[in-house]
Design an enzyme around this catalytic site. Sequence first.
Site, PDB file in Angstrom:
ATOM      1  CG  HIS A 199      -0.225   0.264   2.614  1.00 13.52           C
ATOM      2  ND1 HIS A 199       0.939  -0.513   3.196  1.00 13.52           N
ATOM      3  CD2 HIS A 199      -0.194   1.370   3.332  1.00 13.52           C
ATOM      4  CE1 HIS A 199       1.294  -0.025   4.215  1.00 13.52           C
ATOM      5  NE2 HIS A 199       0.677   1.094   4.509  1.00 13.52           N
ATOM      6  CG  HIS A 210       0.603   5.610   3.697  1.00 10.21           C
ATOM      7  ND1 HIS A 210      -0.766   5.271   3.595  1.00 10.21           N
ATOM      8  CD2 HIS A 210       1.115   5.007   4.549  1.00 10.21           C
ATOM      9  CE1 HIS A 210      -1.056   4.607   4.661  1.00 10.21           C
ATOM     10  NE2 HIS A 210       0.003   4.191   5.127  1.00 10.21           N
TER      11      HIS A 210
END
Length: 451
Positions: free
Chosen positions: A359, A374
Amino acid sequence: AVTSARKFGANQFVAMTVAGALIYPTIIQLKTDAVTTTFFGIPVTMMSYTSTVIPIILAVWVMSYVEKFFNRHVHESVKNFVTPLIALITIVPLTLIVFGPIGVTSGDLIAAFILKVLAFNPILAGAFIAGVWQVLVIFGIHWGVVPIFINNIATKGYDYIKPATAPAIFAQAGASFGVMLRSKNKKLKTLAGSTGITALFGITEPAVYGVTLRLKRPFIAAVISAAVGGGIVGHFGSVAVASGPPGLLTLPVFIGDSMTAFYGLLIGVGVSFFLSMVLTYILGFEDDPIEKEAEKNVRASTDMTIPSPVSGQIVSLEKVSDSVFASGAMGQGFAVVPTEGKVIAPVSGQVTAIFASKHAIGIRSENGMEILIHVGIDTVRLDGTHFELHVAQDQKIEPGDVLITFDIESIQAEGYDIITPVIFTNLSEERHITIDQDQISVSEYNKPAFA
C-alpha cells in the site's frame, strides 16, 4: 472487538455484534444454569465471556478472512449487507462452539503456566520478561502477551507479568539520557534528551528507533539493566491492578494490597533507569550514524519541481483524516484524491522501502530527496488485497515508471479512505513546498505553503 477489527481489517460493527452475542443475557444464563446446550446436534461447551479477551480476538481474526473472501466474490450491489450476514451466521456459532472454549481455556492455561514460573523462581522470571520485552516490542510480538495482562486483571483482579515490563521501559529512558550525557553531537543530544523524556512516560518507540537501537550499545545496556530491574520486581512480587503503559504517570496501577511490593517495583525501575544510563555512558557508542543522517538531510536541500505521482485532485495534508500525516509529523507534503489507481515514479532515483502490504512505497531521488507515497488511510490492514507492486527493493526507477497499481472502488467498498499522502521525509528546514494542480515545487522558504 473494536481494536481487533482495526488490527485485522475487519468490519468493526460486525465485530461488536459478535462480541455482543457472546455476552447476550440468555447466553450468560445458559452458563449460569449449567444447561446442556447443542447447536444442530453439536454439543456446545458454555463459557463465561464477560471478562475475557482471547475468544473475541480469535473470532475477529477468523472473521476478517471470511469478510475478505466474500467481499471479493459477492456482487458489489449486495455485498454491503450479504457479507456481514454471512459473517455473523458463521462466526457466532463457531465462536460459541470452537473459538470461545479454546480461547478461554488457552488463556487460563497460559496465565497459570506463567504464574507457576513466577512462583517457582520469580527473580529469574522477572529478569527474563524484562530483558526480552523491548526485543518483543521491536518485532511486534509483545501484542500476543498483552491480552494475558488484560485477562489476568479482568479475571483475577491483578497481574504479575505486567510489572516485569516496567523496568524495560525505564531502562530505555535511562539509555537515552546516557547518550545525551556522553554524545558530542548537538542534534543527537537533543534527540536523546527528548526521546528519553517520552520514554519516561511509557512511549519508548522514539527512544528505541531513534537512539538506542540505532546506536546498538545503548540498546544492549538497556536490555541488561532491564533484566536486573526485572529480577528485583519479581523478588518483591509486584502486581498490576489496572491497564496502561508503564511510565511515571501510570505508576499507581502497580499499587496492590502490599505496599512493600509497590516499593519493590519503584526500586526495580529506578535501578534499571540509573544502571542503564551509567552503562551507556561507560560502554560508549559511535556518533557517526547520526552525522551521516544529517549529511543526507543536507543533500535534500536542492530545489526541484516534480509532477504528482498520482493522478487526481491535489489537496493539502490538513485534509487527511490521519493526524500523523495531517500534522506534518512525518514531513512536509501534500495529498491526492486519486482518479486513477496507479502510482507513477515522479523522479529518477531508487526504491528505498517497499511494504508487504503493497500500500506504500519509499523512493529517493538522485539528489537525495526522500519521498513516501502512502495509498489510502489504514490500508495496511488490507494486507495487499486490491494492490499490485511493480518494483522491487533497491530497484532503479525513472520518471513515468509504474510503481503500484490499486483498485480504487474495491478499497472504498471495504470502507477505507483512498486519499493518498505524498510526504517529503527529509527536507531541510529552510525548504518549503509549493503546490498547484500541475506540479509540485521544492525551493527556498519564500512562497506561500499552498498556491
